[in-house]
Enzyme design. Structure first.
Site, PDB file in Angstrom:
ATOM      1  N   GLY A 285      33.075  41.788  51.088  1.00  0.00           N
ATOM      2  CA  GLY A 285      32.822  41.491  52.541  1.00  0.00           C
ATOM      3  C   GLY A 285      31.342  40.529  52.329  1.00  0.00           C
ATOM      4  O   GLY A 285      30.602  40.551  51.577  1.00  0.00           O
TER       5      GLY A 285
ATOM      6  N   VAL B  99      29.839  42.786  40.703  1.00  0.00           N
ATOM      7  CA  VAL B  99      30.594  44.024  40.674  1.00  0.00           C
ATOM      8  C   VAL B  99      30.114  45.002  41.705  1.00  0.00           C
ATOM      9  O   VAL B  99      28.919  45.168  41.997  1.00  0.00           O
ATOM     10  CB  VAL B  99      30.068  44.836  39.290  1.00  0.00           C
TER      11      VAL B  99
ATOM     12  N   GLY C   6      44.760  41.095  56.131  1.00  0.00           N
ATOM     13  CA  GLY C   6      43.607  40.719  55.509  1.00  0.00           C
ATOM     14  C   GLY C   6      42.837  41.343  54.289  1.00  0.00           C
ATOM     15  O   GLY C   6      41.809  41.025  54.013  1.00  0.00           O
TER      16      GLY C   6
ATOM     17  N   LYS D 117      35.221  43.632  36.092  1.00  0.00           N
ATOM     18  CA  LYS D 117      34.057  44.344  36.364  1.00  0.00           C
ATOM     19  C   LYS D 117      33.488  45.305  35.239  1.00  0.00           C
ATOM     20  O   LYS D 117      32.500  45.474  35.027  1.00  0.00           O
ATOM     21  CB  LYS D 117      34.431  44.934  37.594  1.00  0.00           C
TER      22      LYS D 117
ATOM     23  N   GLU E 188      24.430  40.556  40.290  1.00  0.00           N
ATOM     24  CA  GLU E 188      24.458  41.702  40.936  1.00  0.00           C
ATOM     25  C   GLU E 188      25.758  41.752  41.758  1.00  0.00           C
ATOM     26  O   GLU E 188      26.272  42.761  41.955  1.00  0.00           O
ATOM     27  CB  GLU E 188      23.268  41.876  41.966  1.00  0.00           C
TER      28      GLU E 188
ATOM     29  N   ASP F 277      40.775  42.431  38.101  1.00  0.00           N
ATOM     30  CA  ASP F 277      39.614  42.405  38.686  1.00  0.00           C
ATOM     31  C   ASP F 277      38.890  43.727  38.276  1.00  0.00           C
ATOM     32  O   ASP F 277      37.458  43.447  37.867  1.00  0.00           O
ATOM     33  CB  ASP F 277      39.734  42.357  40.231  1.00  0.00           C
TER      34      ASP F 277
ATOM     35  N   GLU G  18      44.862  39.890  49.017  1.00  0.00           N
ATOM     36  CA  GLU G  18      44.713  38.532  49.014  1.00  0.00           C
ATOM     37  C   GLU G  18      46.508  38.092  49.250  1.00  0.00           C
ATOM     38  O   GLU G  18      47.141  38.784  48.786  1.00  0.00           O
ATOM     39  CB  GLU G  18      44.551  37.846  47.769  1.00  0.00           C
TER      40      GLU G  18
ATOM     41  N   ILE H  83      26.925  47.237  46.545  1.00  0.00           N
ATOM     42  CA  ILE H  83      26.279  48.309  45.717  1.00  0.00           C
ATOM     43  C   ILE H  83      25.293  47.758  44.705  1.00  0.00           C
ATOM     44  O   ILE H  83      25.829  47.061  43.648  1.00  0.00           O
ATOM     45  CB  ILE H  83      27.312  49.240  45.128  1.00  0.00           C
TER      46      ILE H  83
HETATM   47  N1  HSE Z   1      39.045  41.456  45.094  1.00  0.00           N
HETATM   48  C1  HSE Z   1      37.844  42.277  45.125  1.00  0.00           C
HETATM   49  C2  HSE Z   1      38.374  43.946  45.609  1.00  0.00           C
HETATM   50  C3  HSE Z   1      36.764  42.127  45.897  1.00  0.00           C
HETATM   51  O1  HSE Z   1      39.449  43.969  46.165  1.00  0.00           O
HETATM   52  O2  HSE Z   1      37.442  44.698  45.226  1.00  0.00           O
HETATM   53  C4  HSE Z   1      35.872  41.243  45.000  1.00  0.00           C
HETATM   54  O3  HSE Z   1      35.006  41.776  43.934  1.00  0.00           O
END
Ligand code: HSE
Length: 440
Positions: A314, A132, A187, A205, A129, A201, A190, A136
């Site tokens: 988070g 992604v 922050g 997902k 879960e 990323d 990255e 949520i």
């Molecule tokens: N790096 C991802 C984002 C967070 O910026 O949404 C973790 O999936």
């Protein structure tokens, strides 16, 4: 496994998410009673330094292998991220009969087939879960509440970093590079932003969501993936004038031509799957998803359209998703050869991804042309020859004898559009084509 027994949990990684998971498991008051059947047994860390969670020092180890092979442990929470050693640790834990709860979209999107085959052979669950949409709930709904629907599309904003950057570009009129640098200092991005800003990323997902929505495996490398590095302040401003905002969308949907059913379970054999910056009409539900928030829009029959919205990352949100998977396992202790089919994954075939040239979509292109009579007509004629129907051609500005034109098409074949553009590039009046974007 006795259905009332306490399940012992080994946590791999005590970073942001691992810390959030430990806090929920240690502070169960006011939460679901099943949490009392989960107990942290070991925590695998890179170094033995003081931590912010209140766990006995004896629980910590830097030997992650000893956790995945520990006979006392029932469930492994993998929150170290990255491909290795995460993949090997997950496989070794499964080999040792442990359920897996993972937030690792990179591993699942690339090695899902290997991991789920191993898990099915051992009758253990692999729950994802948190992989992604952060907090949520989207994986469980696709596997359970929405699974009675024929899904037509799943799409969304599933990368918070890029949504934060694009939202700031929209609000401040700033350029990508400067806002990325600021986002890193604050922050929100990255130090190495590649996976986020290049769309990787989001592609990980959407491959996971598409597999669940359309019932087949996705070859991650087949997903078209374009990030936001080339989105300019100029395009954001022109898009706004035309009634759009620019968002990084991940899209998986059935092709316009209803695909053949596969022979195994009468689900589709072919889908579109892509990630790219997209002009989203200002009144579309995804247009108002701003900052680090994520949203996933799902269309199905008979449910229609729903949108799931919330924090995509988070400590608290992601830990909430991880621990939800833990209690789902606590509620469904697997019996040999009889796992709960609403929690397992048993895809038996791969879905084909429609090649980009065959995708039918609306497009936006910005051109710099010499200010000569008839140039707009010439462009229109060329697009027409390739069956590219135009919604609008707008002259945005004029500088040093060069005119900036923005063209928005109706739904057209991307291949035909590219052919027209190849010819237009050769026109003596055309000096540059700075941007080409998709339109929802
Ligand atoms: N790096 C991802 C984002 C967070 O910026 O949404 C973790 O999936």
């Amino acid at each position: 496994m006795n259905s009332k027994a306490v399940l012992k949990v080994g946590i791999l990684g005590l970073g942001t998410v691992g810390t959030g998971v430990a806090k929920i498991l240690l502070e169960t008051k006011g939460r679901h009673a099943l949490l009392n059947r989960l107990q942290i047994e070991r925590v695998g860390v890179r170094s033995l330094k003081p931590r912010s969670v209140d766990l006995p020092n004896t629980l910590y180890t830097t030997d992650l292998d000893s956790i995945v092979t520990d006979p006392n442990i029932d469930i492994i929470v993998e929150v170290i991220g990255g491909l290795e050693p995460a993949r090997s640790l997950i496989l070794k834990a499964i080999e040792n009969g442990k359920h897996i709860v993972s937030a690792n979209k990179a591993v699942i999107s690339r090695y899902g087939e290997e991991i789920y085959a191993a898990a099915n052979a051992k009758s253990v669950y692999v729950m994802i879960e948190a992989a992604v949409g952060g907090g949520i709930p989207v994986i469980a709904p696709l596997k359970q509440a929405l699974s009675v629907n024929r899904i037509q599309a799943v799409m969304g904003i599933i990368n918070g970093t890029t949504n934060y950057i694009l939202t700031r570009m929209q609000n401040e009129g700033g350029d990508f590079a400067a806002i990325l640098t600021d986002a890193q200092a604050l922050g929100y991005a990255e130090a190495d932003p590649t996976a986020d800003v290049d769309g990787l990323d989001a592609a990980d997902k959407i491959s996971i969501l598409a597999a669940l929505a359309f019932g087949g495996r996705i070859r991650r490398e087949d997903i078209y993936c374009e990030g936001i590095r080339n989105v300019s302040a100029a395009d954001i401003s022109y898009a706004e004038k035309l009634g759009f905002v620019i968002k990084l969308l991940a899209i998986a949907k059935l092709p316009e031509q209803i695909p053949k059913e596969n022979k195994i379970n009468s689900l589709p054999s072919q889908i579109q799957a892509r990630v790219h910056p997209t002009l989203v009409p200002i009144n579309h539900p995804l247009a108002s998803v701003n900052g680090v928030n994520n949203a996933v829009l799902i269309e199905g029959e008979p449910i229609g359209q729903i949108m799931l919205y919330g924090p995509g990352a988070g400590e608290g949100p992601t830990a909430s998703a991880v621990v939800a998977d833990l209690i789902a396992i606590a509620a469904n202790p697997s019996r040999q050869n009889d796992p709960n089919p609403l929690l397992t994954c048993s895809h038996t075939y791969s879905l084909d991804i429609v090649p980009s040239a065959e995708v039918v979509t609306r497009l936006y292109v910005r051109l710099l042309v010499k200010d000569t009579p008839g140039v707009i007509g010439k462009l229109g004629t060329c697009f027409g020859q390739y069956d590219v129907s135009l919604e609008s051609i707008v002259q945005i500005g004029i500088q040093n004898g060069l005119v900036e034109l923005v063209v928005v098409t109706h739904e057209v074949s991307e291949g035909s559009f590219q052919q027209a553009l190849d010819e237009i590039r050769q026109f003596p009046e055309v000096t540059d084509i700075p941007s080409l974007l998709h339109v929802l």
